[in-house]
Design a protein around this motif. Structure first.
Motif, PDB file in Angstrom:
ATOM      1  N   TYR A 229       0.850  -1.194   0.000  1.00 21.75           N
ATOM      2  CA  TYR A 229       0.000   0.000   0.000  1.00 21.75           C
ATOM      3  C   TYR A 229       0.886   1.244   0.000  1.00 21.75           C
ATOM      4  O   TYR A 229       1.839   1.352   0.788  1.00 21.75           O
ATOM      5  CB  TYR A 229      -0.915   0.028   1.221  1.00 21.75           C
ATOM      6  N   GLY A 230       0.556   2.178  -0.880  1.00 18.89           N
ATOM      7  CA  GLY A 230       1.312   3.421  -0.952  1.00 18.89           C
ATOM      8  C   GLY A 230       0.989   4.172  -2.222  1.00 18.89           C
ATOM      9  O   GLY A 230       0.041   3.827  -2.948  1.00 18.89           O
ATOM     10  N   ASP A 231       1.760   5.182  -2.511  1.00 21.69           N
ATOM     11  CA  ASP A 231       1.531   5.980  -3.716  1.00 21.69           C
ATOM     12  C   ASP A 231       1.824   5.152  -4.962  1.00 21.69           C
ATOM     13  O   ASP A 231       2.836   4.447  -5.039  1.00 21.69           O
ATOM     14  CB  ASP A 231       2.422   7.216  -3.709  1.00 21.69           C
ATOM     15  N   VAL A 232       0.923   5.258  -5.941  1.00 21.28           N
ATOM     16  CA  VAL A 232       1.032   4.510  -7.193  1.00 21.28           C
ATOM     17  C   VAL A 232       0.828   5.471  -8.353  1.00 21.28           C
ATOM     18  O   VAL A 232      -0.078   6.319  -8.321  1.00 21.28           O
ATOM     19  CB  VAL A 232      -0.022   3.376  -7.250  1.00 21.28           C
ATOM     20  N   VAL A 233       1.656   5.341  -9.366  1.00 18.34           N
ATOM     21  CA  VAL A 233       1.510   6.135 -10.580  1.00 18.34           C
ATOM     22  C   VAL A 233       0.647   5.360 -11.566  1.00 18.34           C
ATOM     23  O   VAL A 233       0.957   4.210 -11.894  1.00 18.34           O
ATOM     24  CB  VAL A 233       2.881   6.439 -11.219  1.00 18.34           C
ATOM     25  N   SER A 234      -0.433   5.971 -12.038  1.00 16.00           N
ATOM     26  CA  SER A 234      -1.318   5.357 -13.034  1.00 16.00           C
ATOM     27  C   SER A 234      -1.080   6.021 -14.372  1.00 16.00           C
ATOM     28  O   SER A 234      -1.087   7.258 -14.473  1.00 16.00           O
ATOM     29  CB  SER A 234      -2.785   5.516 -12.635  1.00 16.00           C
ATOM     30  N   ARG A 235      -0.890   5.178 -15.405  1.00 16.04           N
ATOM     31  CA  ARG A 235      -0.640   5.736 -16.735  1.00 16.04           C
ATOM     32  C   ARG A 235      -1.117   4.753 -17.790  1.00 16.04           C
ATOM     33  O   ARG A 235      -0.689   3.603 -17.810  1.00 16.04           O
ATOM     34  CB  ARG A 235       0.845   6.019 -16.928  1.00 16.04           C
ATOM     35  N   PHE A 240       2.567   1.914 -11.875  1.00 14.80           N
ATOM     36  CA  PHE A 240       4.014   1.892 -11.750  1.00 14.80           C
ATOM     37  C   PHE A 240       4.423   2.423 -10.382  1.00 14.80           C
ATOM     38  O   PHE A 240       3.629   3.038  -9.677  1.00 14.80           O
ATOM     39  CB  PHE A 240       4.663   2.772 -12.840  1.00 14.80           C
ATOM     40  N   GLY A 241       5.680   2.192 -10.053  1.00 19.14           N
ATOM     41  CA  GLY A 241       6.251   2.777  -8.845  1.00 19.14           C
ATOM     42  C   GLY A 241       6.676   1.739  -7.829  1.00 19.14           C
ATOM     43  O   GLY A 241       6.430   0.536  -7.984  1.00 19.14           O
ATOM     44  N   PRO A 242       7.344   2.194  -6.758  1.00 19.70           N
ATOM     45  CA  PRO A 242       7.847   1.277  -5.736  1.00 19.70           C
ATOM     46  C   PRO A 242       6.775   0.395  -5.104  1.00 19.70           C
ATOM     47  O   PRO A 242       7.043  -0.765  -4.782  1.00 19.70           O
ATOM     48  CB  PRO A 242       8.462   2.226  -4.703  1.00 19.70           C
ATOM     49  N   THR A 243       5.570   0.924  -4.934  1.00 17.77           N
ATOM     50  CA  THR A 243       4.506   0.112  -4.323  1.00 17.77           C
ATOM     51  C   THR A 243       4.198  -1.114  -5.171  1.00 17.77           C
ATOM     52  O   THR A 243       4.001  -2.215  -4.650  1.00 17.77           O
ATOM     53  CB  THR A 243       3.230   0.964  -4.135  1.00 17.77           C
ATOM     54  N   VAL A 244       4.168  -0.931  -6.484  1.00 17.04           N
ATOM     55  CA  VAL A 244       3.931  -2.049  -7.405  1.00 17.04           C
ATOM     56  C   VAL A 244       5.089  -3.041  -7.327  1.00 17.04           C
ATOM     57  O   VAL A 244       4.876  -4.266  -7.266  1.00 17.04           O
ATOM     58  CB  VAL A 244       3.756  -1.536  -8.844  1.00 17.04           C
ATOM     59  N   ASN A 245       6.303  -2.532  -7.300  1.00 11.65           N
ATOM     60  CA  ASN A 245       7.477  -3.403  -7.232  1.00 11.65           C
ATOM     61  C   ASN A 245       7.500  -4.226  -5.952  1.00 11.65           C
ATOM     62  O   ASN A 245       7.817  -5.420  -5.959  1.00 11.65           O
ATOM     63  CB  ASN A 245       8.761  -2.564  -7.324  1.00 11.65           C
TER      64      ASN A 245
END
Length: 303
Positions: A229-235, A240-245
């Motif tokens: 859980y955290g900030d996620v970039v949607s595109r 994308f982003g560290p949360t996804v990783n």
């Protein structure tokens, strides 16, 4: 069986040069758009296009003139269209394979398929627009829960099934997974063979999806799940982003039938008596030397 004339409004009568000229678009731009869409390359003398291609290219030019397709978004957006529709077309081709294009059935079926496709797009666009409107102006980042679901023993299981059995098994998995995600307010981002990536606005929704998946019995496969859980970039429909990783890394170290969550998801859920946690030792994974996983379990049944 040739559905092409029915799908394209008639047999091909134009070359790519003629299409670009009639649409008022430089051939270089037309070729770039077709490449991004994933269309097969044709020669200057190949008669492979119809008036529908002229209309599509002209409308693309008009979207560019309106500023909808700008220099910063044109390539990415058109490429995403190409990938999405190519995958959809592969499935629909199998659906329509047994239809005789000379039959009235084909002429009755195709407009209905197109209409339902447009309806589904409009409904999803309405939902997506509401989510975008809720973000700060110009932002593509928002806090959310990201979950990866991975089938346990996929390789060995796939070797024991014939082609039809494997397809049926995977379709059941994807269908049930999608149903659980949608029922709990989440969204499927993509399926990657034996893995599903989903997101939810609340950590609790993602937790319920994950636990229900690990609790399901045959024919639903054994799975392991990682949630962050955290900030996620949607595109362009992806995240994308560290949360996804981190969610992906957690799935990689989770034991079969378990759900691992990161510190962000743990903090969101810790006060909820419906869940309990067992803290594991810090785990070094690619890109994260001291990842802190927690095993997520059911808590008070009456909570």
């Amino acid at each position: 069986m040739d559905l092409e004339p029915l799908l394209l409004g008639g047999p091909p009568t134009l070359t790519r040069l003629e299409v670009a000229e009639r649409a008022g678009v430089p051939i270089e731009l037309a070729e770039e758009l077709w490449r991004l869409l994933g269309f097969p390359r044709t020669g200057d003398e190949d008669v492979a296009f119809t008036d529908a291609d002229v209309d599509a290219l002209r409308q693309t030019r008009e979207l560019m003139e309106l500023g909808v397709l700008g220099p910063d978004s044109q390539a990415a957006l058109v490429r995403t269209w190409g990938r999405s529709f190519a995958r959809l077309a592969e499935w629909q081709a199998a659906l329509l394979a047994d239809i005789d294009p000379t039959d009235e059935l084909a002429r009755e079926a195709l407009p209905r398929v197109e209409s339902l496709q447009s309806y589904a797009w409009r409904r999803h666009l309405a939902s997506a627009s509401a989510r975008v409107a809720a973000l700060d102006a110009g932002s593509t980042t928002a806090p959310m829960a990201v979950g990866f679901v991975d089938i346990v023993g996929y390789t060995s299981r796939s070797k024991r099934l014939d082609e039809r059995e494997l397809v049926a098994w995977l379709e059941h998995f994807e269908s049930e997974a999608a149903m659980l995600v949608v029922e709990h307010g989440g969204r499927i981002i993509k399926t990657i063979g034996d893995e599903v990536l989903f997101v939810a606005d609340r950590a609790r929704d993602a937790a319920e999806v994950a636990l229900l998946m690990t609790e399901r019995e045959e024919p639903f496969p054994d799975v392991r799940v990682g949630i962050a859980y955290g900030d996620v970039v949607s595109r362009l429909g992806d995240v994308f982003g560290p949360t996804v990783n981190i969610a992906s890394r957690l799935t990689g170290v989770a034991r079969p039938g378990t759900v691992l969550v990161d510190r962000g998801a743990h903090d969101e859920l810790a006060a909820d008596p419906a869940y309990t946690f067992r803290e594991l030792r810090r785990t070094p994974v690619k890109g994260y030397a001291k990842l802190q996983p927690h095993v997520l379990r059911r808590g008070n049944p009456g909570a």
